[in-house]
Each structure stands twice: as structure tokens, then as C-alpha cells.
Write a protein that holds these residues in place. Structure first.
Motif, PDB file in Angstrom:
ATOM      1  N   ARG A  77      11.204  80.383 159.926  1.00  0.00           N
ATOM      2  CA  ARG A  77      10.632  81.504 160.671  1.00  0.00           C
ATOM      3  C   ARG A  77      11.712  82.432 161.199  1.00  0.00           C
ATOM      4  N   ALA A  78      12.913  81.898 161.404  1.00  0.00           N
ATOM      5  CA  ALA A  78      14.031  82.764 161.776  1.00  0.00           C
ATOM      6  C   ALA A  78      14.496  83.580 160.575  1.00  0.00           C
ATOM      7  N   ARG A  79      14.477  82.975 159.394  1.00  0.00           N
ATOM      8  CA  ARG A  79      14.917  83.672 158.182  1.00  0.00           C
ATOM      9  C   ARG A  79      13.892  84.694 157.702  1.00  0.00           C
ATOM     10  N   SER A  80      12.632  84.511 158.082  1.00  0.00           N
ATOM     11  CA  SER A  80      11.560  85.435 157.676  1.00  0.00           C
ATOM     12  C   SER A  80      10.923  86.012 158.941  1.00  0.00           C
ATOM     13  N   ALA A  81      11.619  86.924 159.571  1.00  0.00           N
ATOM     14  CA  ALA A  81      11.231  87.429 160.889  1.00  0.00           C
ATOM     15  C   ALA A  81       9.948  88.258 160.816  1.00  0.00           C
ATOM     16  N   MET A  82       9.066  88.037 161.794  1.00  0.00           N
ATOM     17  CA  MET A  82       7.805  88.777 161.878  1.00  0.00           C
ATOM     18  C   MET A  82       7.924  89.928 162.870  1.00  0.00           C
ATOM     19  N   ILE A  83       7.332  91.054 162.500  1.00  0.00           N
ATOM     20  CA  ILE A  83       7.141  92.188 163.413  1.00  0.00           C
ATOM     21  C   ILE A  83       5.641  92.451 163.445  1.00  0.00           C
ATOM     22  N   PHE A  84       5.065  92.504 164.652  1.00  0.00           N
ATOM     23  CA  PHE A  84       3.619  92.556 164.796  1.00  0.00           C
ATOM     24  C   PHE A  84       3.130  93.946 165.214  1.00  0.00           C
ATOM     25  N   GLN A  85       1.872  94.193 164.934  1.00  0.00           N
ATOM     26  CA  GLN A  85       1.251  95.458 165.301  1.00  0.00           C
ATOM     27  C   GLN A  85       1.291  95.689 166.811  1.00  0.00           C
ATOM     28  N   GLN A  86       1.042  94.634 167.583  1.00  0.00           N
ATOM     29  CA  GLN A  86       0.975  94.759 169.044  1.00  0.00           C
ATOM     30  C   GLN A  86       2.276  94.349 169.732  1.00  0.00           C
ATOM     31  N   PHE A  87       3.380  94.397 169.005  1.00  0.00           N
ATOM     32  CA  PHE A  87       4.740  94.217 169.520  1.00  0.00           C
ATOM     33  C   PHE A  87       5.050  92.766 169.913  1.00  0.00           C
ATOM     34  N   ASN A  88       4.121  92.063 170.600  1.00  0.00           N
ATOM     35  CA  ASN A  88       4.327  90.678 171.035  1.00  0.00           C
ATOM     36  C   ASN A  88       5.578  90.513 171.897  1.00  0.00           C
ATOM     37  N   LEU A  89       5.782  91.453 172.796  1.00  0.00           N
ATOM     38  CA  LEU A  89       6.852  91.324 173.777  1.00  0.00           C
ATOM     39  C   LEU A  89       6.316  90.673 175.043  1.00  0.00           C
ATOM     40  N   VAL A  90       7.219  90.116 175.841  1.00  0.00           N
ATOM     41  CA  VAL A  90       6.841  89.579 177.147  1.00  0.00           C
ATOM     42  C   VAL A  90       7.042  90.703 178.155  1.00  0.00           C
ATOM     43  N   GLY A  91       5.944  91.299 178.594  1.00  0.00           N
ATOM     44  CA  GLY A  91       6.014  92.519 179.387  1.00  0.00           C
ATOM     45  C   GLY A  91       6.783  92.396 180.676  1.00  0.00           C
ATOM     46  N   ARG A  92       6.740  91.241 181.323  1.00  0.00           N
ATOM     47  CA  ARG A  92       7.399  91.090 182.631  1.00  0.00           C
ATOM     48  C   ARG A  92       8.900  90.859 182.495  1.00  0.00           C
ATOM     49  N   LEU A  93       9.364  90.566 181.276  1.00  0.00           N
ATOM     50  CA  LEU A  93      10.802  90.366 181.059  1.00  0.00           C
ATOM     51  C   LEU A  93      11.472  91.679 180.677  1.00  0.00           C
ATOM     52  N   ASP A  94      12.764  91.757 180.923  1.00  0.00           N
ATOM     53  CA  ASP A  94      13.484  92.973 180.549  1.00  0.00           C
ATOM     54  C   ASP A  94      13.689  93.024 179.033  1.00  0.00           C
ATOM     55  N   VAL A  95      14.109  94.178 178.581  1.00  0.00           N
ATOM     56  CA  VAL A  95      14.269  94.424 177.152  1.00  0.00           C
ATOM     57  C   VAL A  95      15.285  93.464 176.531  1.00  0.00           C
ATOM     58  N   LEU A  96      16.431  93.269 177.189  1.00  0.00           N
ATOM     59  CA  LEU A  96      17.462  92.390 176.634  1.00  0.00           C
ATOM     60  C   LEU A  96      16.942  90.969 176.459  1.00  0.00           C
ATOM     61  N   SER A  97      16.202  90.463 177.442  1.00  0.00           N
ATOM     62  CA  SER A  97      15.660  89.103 177.339  1.00  0.00           C
ATOM     63  C   SER A  97      14.684  88.993 176.178  1.00  0.00           C
ATOM     64  N   ASN A  98      13.889  90.035 175.962  1.00  0.00           N
ATOM     65  CA  ASN A  98      12.956  90.020 174.840  1.00  0.00           C
ATOM     66  C   ASN A  98      13.697  89.973 173.506  1.00  0.00           C
ATOM     67  N   VAL A  99      14.760  90.725 173.391  1.00  0.00           N
ATOM     68  CA  VAL A  99      15.534  90.713 172.146  1.00  0.00           C
ATOM     69  C   VAL A  99      16.190  89.352 171.940  1.00  0.00           C
ATOM     70  N   LEU A 100      16.680  88.756 173.007  1.00  0.00           N
ATOM     71  CA  LEU A 100      17.331  87.449 172.911  1.00  0.00           C
ATOM     72  C   LEU A 100      16.372  86.351 172.455  1.00  0.00           C
ATOM     73  N   MET A 101      15.071  86.569 172.613  1.00  0.00           N
ATOM     74  CA  MET A 101      14.105  85.595 172.106  1.00  0.00           C
ATOM     75  C   MET A 101      14.266  85.376 170.601  1.00  0.00           C
ATOM     76  N   GLY A 102      14.831  86.360 169.939  1.00  0.00           N
ATOM     77  CA  GLY A 102      15.093  86.209 168.515  1.00  0.00           C
ATOM     78  C   GLY A 102      16.159  85.177 168.199  1.00  0.00           C
ATOM     79  N   ARG A 103      16.868  84.697 169.219  1.00  0.00           N
ATOM     80  CA  ARG A 103      17.908  83.693 169.016  1.00  0.00           C
ATOM     81  C   ARG A 103      17.425  82.285 169.342  1.00  0.00           C
ATOM     82  N   LEU A 104      16.141  82.118 169.613  1.00  0.00           N
ATOM     83  CA  LEU A 104      15.630  80.817 170.053  1.00  0.00           C
ATOM     84  C   LEU A 104      15.899  79.692 169.052  1.00  0.00           C
ATOM     85  N   ALA A 105      15.893  80.013 167.776  1.00  0.00           N
ATOM     86  CA  ALA A 105      16.114  78.972 166.769  1.00  0.00           C
ATOM     87  C   ALA A 105      17.554  78.461 166.780  1.00  0.00           C
ATOM     88  N   GLU A 106      18.450  79.203 167.447  1.00  0.00           N
ATOM     89  CA  GLU A 106      19.873  78.857 167.414  1.00  0.00           C
ATOM     90  C   GLU A 106      20.391  78.286 168.723  1.00  0.00           C
TER      91      GLU A 106
END
Length: 270
Positions: A77-106
Motif C-alpha cells: 500500500r505504500a508502493r501503490s499510494a492512493m489519492i482519494f476524491q475527498q482528500f482523507n486528511l485529518v482535519g484537526r492535524l496540521d498540514v505537515l502531520s498529514n503529509v507525514l502520515m505517508g511515512r507510517l509504513a516506515e
């Protein structure tokens, strides 16, 4: 190469995807087209294994994706990254924290839960935001951003996964024309500059012809068209979209070789 063989995905007695077979060469920009309910979203979510596969196989290089479990599935799932229609961001978190979620597999679970991200990962996330001209928003809450900005954050999150494939599920469906162009230009730049394969669900034939080098047409869960955009005639489009054809058929001609690709730094803040 990504190979989909006889892929079927059933929900109860209904086959949302029915015996679909195709392959995608590395570095392609593939558009998946078809009317609402054709199976486009189910196809991408099945490739990422977010939806269960009933029959068939998904192969990537020497890996049978349909058999993966646990850590190996998370790595896929890290190698085949999904981008969704409704963004699927965590609204209460800042932008940097949301981007860092992409590193969860590592990173370890305790580090992510405690928000103790390695300095190297923070640098990678900030670099991704910089490429999309939104680094200045790193400390801002995600739910305070415009739709176009949120989708660029979601693309940055996908990019920091170091993916080999990006699966974009109607990424511009809720955006205005200006932000639609910004987001599609960003995906095209990722494809051409980084060589990342992009498979993108699109409702608009105008956009599909402009950005994609290959189109896969879906109807009632089946693959009914697979060719270059220039081969998509008005008659085939009407067969694909039926009553929706007039709504989705645009006037932009197919892309021509040599078309300029905008640099990420040229993307204006929405």
C-alpha cells in the motif's frame, strides 16, 4: 509491470468488477473512464487491496499482490499510494502531520502515535510541500485549507511514501476548474518528472484526453475499451457513457508530443 488477471470483486451477488484483465507498463499515465457506477473506484481500491478480491490475481513484478498479508500488505500500500476524491486528511492535524502520515509504513507505531517523527522524514515531507508551493501552510490545520490546497496536501502525502504507482480515485471531482488544472498538472509532473506510474479515475473525457497516454473504459464492471486517447471515438464514448455522454464529452483535442509540462514551482497557491 502491473498485471491484472481476471479480476473480479463481488459484494453479495453483485460483481462490481467482472473478469477484468489488463497490464500497465512502468511510467504510464493511465486514465480509467466510464459513467458513475461503472466500477472505476472499486478497480483502484482492489489494486491497493482496500477492497477484497473475489477472483483473479494482481501481479506486480514478481509479487502476487492478492496473497499479501500483514507487513507485506502495508508495504504494498505504500508502493501503490492512493489519492482519494475527498482528500482523507485529518482535519484537526496540521498540514505537515498529514503529509507525514505517508511515512507510517516506515516508522514504528509508537513514534507515529507520539508524533515523534525522524528528522529525515520531516525534511522529506517539507520538501514535498515545497514542490507543491504549500510549504508555508505546514503549520496550518488541514480543515482550514481550500479544496485545491487539501488535494495537493494529499498528493504530497502520497509522494512521501516513495510510491512506484499512484492510484488517484476521482481526485478532482469536488474541485473548481482552476484547482482541477492545478491538481492534474501536479499529477502529470509527478508522472513525467519522477517516472511514477499514475492510474487515475476520471469522469471527464476532456481531461482524460488531455492528460493521459492511455485510456481504460469501464462499463457495468467490465473492461470495454483499452487504447490510446485518439482511438476513443464519439461513438465509443456514447456507448461508454450512454445518457451521460453529452455531459462528459469535451472539446480539448488529444495531447500532442512536445506539449510543455509545467514545473511544480509554477503551480500557484489556491
Amino acid at each position: 509491470m502491473l498485471v491484472v488477471e481476471g479480476l473480479t470483486c463481488r459484494f453479495g451477488t453483485k460483481a462490481a468488477i467482472d473478469n477484468v484483465t489488463f497490464s500497465v507498463t512502468p511510467g504510464s499515465f493511465v486514465g480509467v473512464i466510464g459513467r458513475s457506477g461503472a466500477g472505476k473506484s472499486t478497480l483502484l481500491r482492489s489494486i491497493n487491496r482496500l477492497n477484497p478480491v473475489s477472483d483473479g490475481r494482481i501481479l506486480y513484478k514478481d509479487i502476487d499482490v492478492t496473497t499479501l498479508r500483514g507487513r507485506e500488505l502495508r508495504q504494498w500500500r505504500a508502493r501503490s499510494a492512493m489519492i482519494f476524491q475527498q482528500f482523507n486528511l485529518v482535519g484537526r492535524l496540521d498540514v505537515l502531520s498529514n503529509v507525514l502520515m505517508g511515512r507510517l509504513a516506515e516508522v514504528s507505531s509508537w513514534r507515529s502515535l507520539a508524533q515523534l517523527w525522524p528528522a529525515e522524514d520531516i525534511a522529506v515531507a517539507l520538501s514535498a510541500l515545497e514542490q507543491f508551493d504549500i510549504a508555508a501552510l505546514a503549520a496550518q490545520r488541514a480543515d482550514q485549507l481550500s479544496g485545491g490546497q487539501q488535494q495537493r496536501v494529499a498528493i504530497a502525502r502520497a509522494l512521501v511514501q516513495n510510491p512506484e504507482i499512484i492510484l488517484a480515485d476521482e481526485p478532482i471531482a469536488s474541485l473548481d476548474p482552476r484547482n482541477t488544472k492545478i491538481v492534474m498538472d501536479a499529477l502529470l509532473r509527478i508522472n513525467k518528472h519522477f517516472g511514477i506510474t499514475v492510474i487515475c479515475n476520471l469522469h471527464s473525457l476532456d481531461l482524460a484526453r488531455t492528460y493521459c497516454d492511455r485510456l481504460i473504459g469501464m462499463a457495468t464492471g467490465r473492461l470495454v475499451f483499452d487504447d490510446v486517447p485518439a482511438a476513443l471515438t464519439a461513438q465509443i464514448a456514447r456507448e461508454l457513457y450512454d445518457l451521460e455522454a453529452d455531459e462528459v464529452m469535451g472539446t480539448v483535442p488529444p495531447p500532442v508530443s512536445g506539449t510543455a509540462i509545467p514545473a511544480l514551482g509554477e503551480v500557484a497557491a489556491a
